[in-house]
Design an enzyme around this catalytic site. Structure first.
Site, short mmCIF file in Angstrom:
data_model
loop_
_atom_site.label_atom_id
_atom_site.label_comp_id
_atom_site.label_asym_id
_atom_site.label_seq_id
_atom_site.Cartn_x
_atom_site.Cartn_y
_atom_site.Cartn_z
CG MET A 99 22.72 12.30 3.52
SD MET A 99 24.00 13.38 2.59
CE MET A 99 23.02 13.63 1.00
CE LYS A 147 -18.06 -7.02 3.30
NZ LYS A 147 -17.78 -8.22 4.16
CD GLU A 153 -1.68 -2.40 1.69
OE1 GLU A 153 -2.54 -3.26 1.85
OE2 GLU A 153 -0.45 -2.40 2.23
CG PHE A 155 -10.51 -9.48 10.85
CD1 PHE A 155 -9.27 -9.59 11.65
CD2 PHE A 155 -10.58 -9.35 9.53
CE1 PHE A 155 -8.49 -10.25 10.73
CE2 PHE A 155 -9.62 -9.84 8.89
CZ PHE A 155 -8.43 -10.08 9.37
CD GLN A 156 -7.64 -7.16 7.29
OE1 GLN A 156 -8.46 -6.85 6.66
NE2 GLN A 156 -6.42 -7.48 7.19
#
Length: 592
Positions: free
Chosen positions: A480, A163, A51, A113-114
């Protein structure tokens, strides 16, 4: 018209906004949306492998096209993964709309959930965010999201879709326009302030035009060039403005700031007038604020009123869109300018040319030693400049060398992470640009440390046929970090040495891409040409000299005119004898 589902409303809204590509990764709460996307052909779905990469691809798409980039991710970890890209887009004012899935409205707050607090998580790193609670509001919300993301000072906007909203039905009515109370960006600048600015420009003898990323975002490159050429004022560009003014133009002094050119930084420090356009005076440019441009009057043009006088006192503030303000300023100046402006400021130009001659960007490439990163980047530039490539970078030394040696000629051709400095940005951003321009040459300059943060997107590149050419500056260090440790920590390489990196050639081939290795200076040109001739993604592994440092460099907290120009003698001695605490030659050959 019959009612349609929220998922169908979502897709129809994207079409109305002219969205052609969306970068996405599915999950349970967004499956209805993905199912509808799967059944249509107007919006291309590019499946990413992470993602964060989806967000960076949307950023790359936006920076290359000037249009909002779009990504779609799922709830919970999908949201937490995209936060880095949202923060990056927020810092660099990138127009982007991120759609996140959410658990059903009845379960929000129940630790389902999630589930994650997408609104709370994104609030600090988005321009605005929405939680859609009624399917009847979805179309209007999407319209507002694109409007907010792309107007005023652009930025990322999140739309959180539960959803059940994607599955509920409603009439589809897409608004033609948007009016949001309290959100009315100012585009036209004050004519009185613009007249003041014009008067100050005409009176100045040592002016400098300091352009920032806002010039890219407003499409003001033409107006900046007209202003510079009409008044013969030299141009300093920030990291985010590269390409907005041609890098090889006689009036260009190059990049300014911590790793800017000597002449660009000296010009800023000793100027009597700074004309800042679409820049925010960040710490990488100002250095020590109390001693920044001590003898200069400052004009600041920016669409974001909160950016003006935020870091630096400004004498003539002009709130407005860079393009609109510069058009008016140029009109005023056109009626005022007379005579040869460069001749008028001849002593200033004599001084600038003296600085250019005394301390140009330079490197030495011994044909019998390891490749210098500057040499590689310089040769990539020379061999591709006629094709007007889009150039993306990751973050680190290679980013600064690319900024120094890639003299971009056109706007929207430079993709880099400025404000947040996100390692892992470069490759997915390049893929986003390539998705926008299928037939254009897109290059990525990366380091062996930063490229490893998103190498999984090789799969995306291969499957989606995105033939980006990735040059990996492989010095086995977080370069760096190592440079700072050499300069300020007595060469103690605490967790900066990468004693195990993958064989990038084999890694690329494992994903079905092409892998090449360029090992000696004599192989550089042929290797670049071979990579450019391959019609698929290519990783070019380039083992380079490990201890090359990026100069000029303004130490943190230093002043713009106090630059380190080369390795101090004690450092030169140390790096020839010490690495990883062992005695090694500076010419140690790197092997895969």
């Amino acid at each position: 018209m019959a009612q349609i589902t929220g998922a169908e409303i979502f897709v129809e809204a994207l079409k109305r906004e002219g969205v052609k590509t969306i970068f996405a990764l599915p999950g349970g709460v967004v499956l209805k949306i993905f199912d509808v996307l799967h059944q249509q052909k107007d919006v291309e779905v590019i499946l990413t492998r992470h993602e964060q990469a989806a967000g960076h691809m949307a950023e790359g798409y936006a920076k290359a096209t000037g249009k909002p980039g779009v990504c779609l991710i799922t709830s919970g970890p999908g949201m937490t993964n995209v936060i880095t890209a949202l923060a990056d887009a927020y810092m660099d004012s990138v127009p982007m709309v991120c759609f996140s899935g959410q658990v059903p409205t009845a379960l929000i707050g129940n630790d389902a959930f999630q589930e994650a607090d997408n609104i709370g998580l994104s609030r600090p790193c988005t321009k605005y965010n929405f939680l859609v609670k009624d399917v009847n509001d979805l179309a209007q919300t999407i319209k507002e999201a694109f409007y907010i993301a792309s107007t005023g000072r652009p930025g990322p906007v999140l739309v959180d879709i539960p959803k059940d909203i994607s599955m509920d039905k409603a009439d589809f009515k897409y608004p033609d326009s948007v009016s949001i109370r309290g959100y009315n960006p100012t585009y036209e600048g004050s004519k009185w302030k613009i007249k003041q600015a014009a008067d100050a420009i005409m009176k100045s003898r040592r002016p400098i035009l300091y352009i920032g990323g806002g010039v890219q975002l407003s499409g003001a490159s033409k107006e900046v060039r007209e202003l510079a050429e009409m008044t013969q004022i030299p141009v300093d560009a920030t990291l985010m403005a590269l390409g907005a003014f041609p890098g090889n133009h006689p009036l260009s002094l190059g990049m300014l700031g911590m790793h800017g050119t000597y002449v660009a930084n000296m010009a800023m420090h000793y100027s009597d007038l700074v004309i800042a356009v679409g820049a925010r005076f960040d710490d990488r440019v100002t250095g020590k604020v109390s001693e920044f441009c001590p003898n200069a009057k400052i004009i600041h043009i920016d669409i974001d009123p909160t950016s003006i006088r935020k870091n630096i006192h400004v004498d003539i503030p002009i709130v407005g869109d860079c393009k609109c303000v510069l058009q008016e300023l140029n009109n005023v100046l056109r009626a005022t300018v007379n005579g040869d402006q460069k001749e008028l400021r001849k002593p200033w130009w004599d001084q600038l040319n003296e600085w250019k001659t005394a301390h140009p960007l330079k490197y030495e490439q011994d044909p019998n030693q390891l490749i210098k990163p500057q040499y590689l980047i310089d040769r990539v530039y020379q061999l591709t400049k006629d094709r007007d490539p889009v150039v993306s970078t990751d973050v680190g030394q290679h980013q600064m060398w690319a900024a120094q040696y890639f003299h971009l000629a056109n706007p929207n051709t430079w993709l880099t992470s400025g404000g947040l400095g996100t390692m892992g940005f470069g490759f997915p951003a390049a893929l986003g640009a390539q998705a926008a321009y299928r037939d254009r040459l897109v290059l990525c300059i990366a380091g062996d440390g930063s490229i490893q943060m998103n190498t999984q997107e090789l799969a995306t590149a291969v499957v989606s046929k995105l033939p980006v050419k990735v040059f990996v500056i492989n010095n086995r260090f977080h370069g760096m970090v190592r440079q700072w440790q050499d300069l300020f920590y007595e060469g103690r390489y605490a967790s900066s040495y990468l004693d195990q990196t993958p064989d990038f050639v084999k890694l690329a081939e494992a994903y079905g891409a092409a892998g090449l290795r360029i090992s000696t200076p004599g192989e550089v040109d042929d290797g670049i040409k071979e990579a450019l001739a391959i019609d698929k993604p290519v990783f070019i592994d380039v083992p380079t000299y490990q201890f090359e440092n990026c100069y000029p460099m303004i130490p943190a907290g230093g002043c713009n005119h106090e630059m380190i120009l080369e390795d101090p003698p004690e450092l030169q001695k140390r790096i020839t004898t010490g690495a990883k605490g062992k005695k090694e030659s500076k010419d140690t050959i790197l092997t895969a």
